[in-house]
Scaffold this active site. Structure first.
Site, short mmCIF file in Angstrom:
data_model
loop_
_atom_site.label_atom_id
_atom_site.label_comp_id
_atom_site.label_asym_id
_atom_site.label_seq_id
_atom_site.Cartn_x
_atom_site.Cartn_y
_atom_site.Cartn_z
N HIS A 193 -7.19 1.54 1.96
CA HIS A 193 -8.12 0.64 1.96
C HIS A 193 -9.23 0.80 2.99
CE1 HIS A 193 -5.57 -2.31 4.14
NE2 HIS A 193 -5.77 -1.15 4.88
N VAL B 71 -5.75 -11.49 6.90
CA VAL B 71 -6.46 -12.66 6.61
C VAL B 71 -5.79 -13.83 6.70
CG1 VAL B 71 -8.64 -11.55 5.55
CG2 VAL B 71 -6.69 -12.17 4.14
N TRP C 40 0.77 -1.30 -0.06
CA TRP C 40 0.02 -0.04 0.08
C TRP C 40 0.85 1.31 -0.20
CZ3 TRP C 40 -1.10 -4.40 3.17
CH2 TRP C 40 -2.41 -4.96 2.52
N ARG D 101 -3.88 6.37 -2.61
CA ARG D 101 -2.69 5.79 -2.66
C ARG D 101 -1.76 6.66 -3.54
NH1 ARG D 101 -3.71 -0.78 -3.19
NH2 ARG D 101 -5.37 -0.59 -1.67
N ALA E 259 -13.48 -11.26 5.26
CA ALA E 259 -13.25 -9.92 4.93
C ALA E 259 -13.25 -10.17 3.29
CB ALA E 259 -12.02 -9.58 5.48
N GLN F 242 -13.52 1.86 -2.92
CA GLN F 242 -13.34 0.38 -2.90
C GLN F 242 -14.73 0.01 -1.92
OE1 GLN F 242 -10.07 -0.92 -0.38
NE2 GLN F 242 -8.76 -1.23 -1.92
C1 FA5 Z 1 -6.73 -4.23 -0.46
O1 FA5 Z 1 -6.78 -3.06 -0.53
C2 FA5 Z 1 -7.38 -5.05 0.42
N1 FA5 Z 1 -7.74 -4.01 1.70
C3 FA5 Z 1 -8.44 -6.12 0.22
C4 FA5 Z 1 -8.96 -6.90 1.15
C5 FA5 Z 1 -10.15 -6.69 1.90
C6 FA5 Z 1 -8.13 -8.04 1.14
C7 FA5 Z 1 -10.63 -7.74 2.56
C8 FA5 Z 1 -8.71 -9.20 1.96
C9 FA5 Z 1 -9.92 -8.75 2.83
P1 FA5 Z 1 -5.51 -4.55 -2.82
O2 FA5 Z 1 -4.39 -3.56 -2.42
O3 FA5 Z 1 -5.28 -5.56 -3.54
O4 FA5 Z 1 -6.13 -4.91 -1.63
O5 FA5 Z 1 -6.58 -3.74 -3.48
C10 FA5 Z 1 -8.06 -4.08 -3.65
C11 FA5 Z 1 -8.45 -3.64 -5.05
O6 FA5 Z 1 -8.62 -2.20 -4.88
C12 FA5 Z 1 -7.80 -3.93 -6.04
O7 FA5 Z 1 -7.95 -5.34 -6.47
C13 FA5 Z 1 -8.21 -3.05 -7.16
O8 FA5 Z 1 -9.42 -3.38 -7.81
C14 FA5 Z 1 -8.69 -1.62 -6.32
N2 FA5 Z 1 -7.35 -0.87 -6.47
C15 FA5 Z 1 -6.02 -1.07 -5.85
N3 FA5 Z 1 -5.33 0.18 -6.07
C16 FA5 Z 1 -5.84 0.61 -7.03
C17 FA5 Z 1 -5.44 1.80 -7.82
N4 FA5 Z 1 -4.45 2.70 -7.39
N5 FA5 Z 1 -6.41 2.33 -8.45
C18 FA5 Z 1 -7.73 1.86 -8.55
N6 FA5 Z 1 -8.05 0.54 -8.17
C19 FA5 Z 1 -7.11 0.01 -7.19
#
Ligand code: FA5
Length: 360
Positions: free
Chosen positions: A191, A274, A163, A217, A328, A231
């Site tokens: 997130h 998780v 992140w 981010r 989650a 999200q």
């Molecule tokens: C998370 O942020 C975790 N909090 C998700 C999670 C929730 C995991 C509950 C387990 C249990 P991640 O960094 O992969 O995971 O982001 C989740 C989703 O947010 C990505 O699959 C994507 O669809 C979206 N995302 C992440 N970064 C970006 C970005 N910079 N721009 C647009 N969408 C994004």
């Protein structure tokens, strides 16, 4: 013996087709394929057969087994789909509208429409409200504690690199906020998982909560990465939850937003909060699993991140992991909409390009 196989197949096929619930199907499955099931025990008679008889009965047995297996599998999918359909078609029942009274009011023709992401938010909320999830708010300016520390991501943990975080200089003073923010560096939440600990601190299990909102981010912005994006996440804690519930919820949701025939699958993925963690794939909606350019030939698209809430996180939230388990599950709205609507660039959502937005 071939007659026996034939009768077995015919009578069970009828039972399978008329099964109304997954429970009835499980019973039929056990009768056939359980430890003492009719199909399981059938090959025991093969030793009594002549070689020439075996040549006929063997392939017939294999064919009967296969066709009963696929009949059960097909019926299982049909029952699941009709279940999803029923839930999705039910009205929410939150308000009753007096349509006769509404007709009398003259209104101006409305110009414009809600933003595509806002429309999508409503669809998501509606789908999960039907399963008993309520909306929860968590702050967009939050502390390092809630965004990372309490989620099993201590300072200097390499997982923090997942992140890219925008920290806030507050000159040592806490910023004003309707939420009380505990000590720890301030940041823009990366997130919606920053809600997990707040929910656990505020509510006693069992609970089903959903969170929707902006995340931020420090990204190298490109067609798939925005600095500001939406999200969605669910936090579901109860006794006896498992990855099977997680798979069900994933499939329910994908079918709600993509159509009735999208399947889901889980693959191992690391998130510190998780265990086990999963990447949730949906069967590619463009090629239906055959493999195409969009899914890179794999047949599946990763659509969400999820897992069983880590025991340490449950404990941090005052919940006994020996009694309760939690799910989650979350995803980015822009990326999901890109797949559904065939949009090539995530930046278009925030661009203010009306020509693009008015198409939807
Ligand atoms: C998370 O942020 C975790 N909090 C998700 C999670 C929730 C995991 C509950 C387990 C249990 P991640 O960094 O992969 O995971 O982001 C989740 C989703 O947010 C990505 O699959 C994507 O669809 C979206 N995302 C992440 N970064 C970006 C970005 N910079 N721009 C647009 N969408 C994004």
């Amino acid at each position: 013996m071939d007659d026996h196989l034939d009768n077995l197949k015919k009578s069970y096929q009828l039972d399978i087709e008329s099964a109304k619930t997954l429970g009835e199907l499980d019973k039929l499955f056990l009768e056939l394929f359980g430890k003492n099931g009719k199909i399981t025990l059938f090959p025991k008679n093969f030793s009594k057969l002549e070689k020439s008889e075996l040549k006929v009965v063997g392939p017939l047995f294999n064919q009967t087994k296969k066709s009963l297996e696929s009949a059960i599998e097909e019926r299982r999918e049909e029952i699941k789909l009709s279940g999803f359909k029923k839930i999705l078609e039910e009205p929410l029942g939150l308000r009753t509208v007096n349509s006769a009274a509404l007709k009398k009011i003259k209104t101006k023709k409305r110009q414009g429409h809600m933003h595509l992401v806002t429309q999508f938010e409503e669809e998501i909320i509606r789908a999960f409200a039907k399963l008993g999830f309520s909306q929860f708010e968590s702050p967009q300016i939050d502390s390092d504690d809630y965004n990372f520390e309490k989620l099993n991501i201590p300072e200097n943990h390499p997982a923090r690199d997942l992140w890219d975080t925008l920290y806030i200089e507050s000159g040592g003073k806490s910023l004003e906020s309707s939420e009380k923010i505990t000590p720890g560096k301030l940041l823009l939440r990366t997130h919606t998982s920053n809600s997990q600990m707040r929910i656990m601190e505020k509510m006693k299990p069992p609970f089903r909560q959903m969170i929707l909102g902006r995340c931020y981010r420090y990204e190298n912005v490109d067609a798939r990465h925005e600095h500001t994006f939406e999200q969605f996440e669910i936090v579901y804690v109860d006794k006896g939850l498992s990855m099977a519930n997680l798979l069900y919820l994933s499939e329910y949701f994908f079918q709600a937003i993509f159509g009735y025939d999208v399947k889901a699958r889980l693959k191992p993925k690391y998130y510190p909060f998780v265990e086990p963690g999963a990447g949730v794939d949906g069967l590619c909606i463009f090629c239906k699993g055959k493999g195409c350019k969009v899914c890179g030939g794999v047949g599946w698209l990763e659509l969400a991140g999820a897992g069983m809430i880590h025991p340490t996180v449950l404990r941090n939230g005052g919940i006994d992991p020996d009694v309760y388990s939690g799910i989650a599950w979350g995803f980015g709205l822009g990326r999901m909409l890109m797949v559904r609507e065939g949009i090539e660039d995530v930046r278009l959502f925030n661009s203010g390009d009306l020509k693009f937005l008015n198409k939807y």
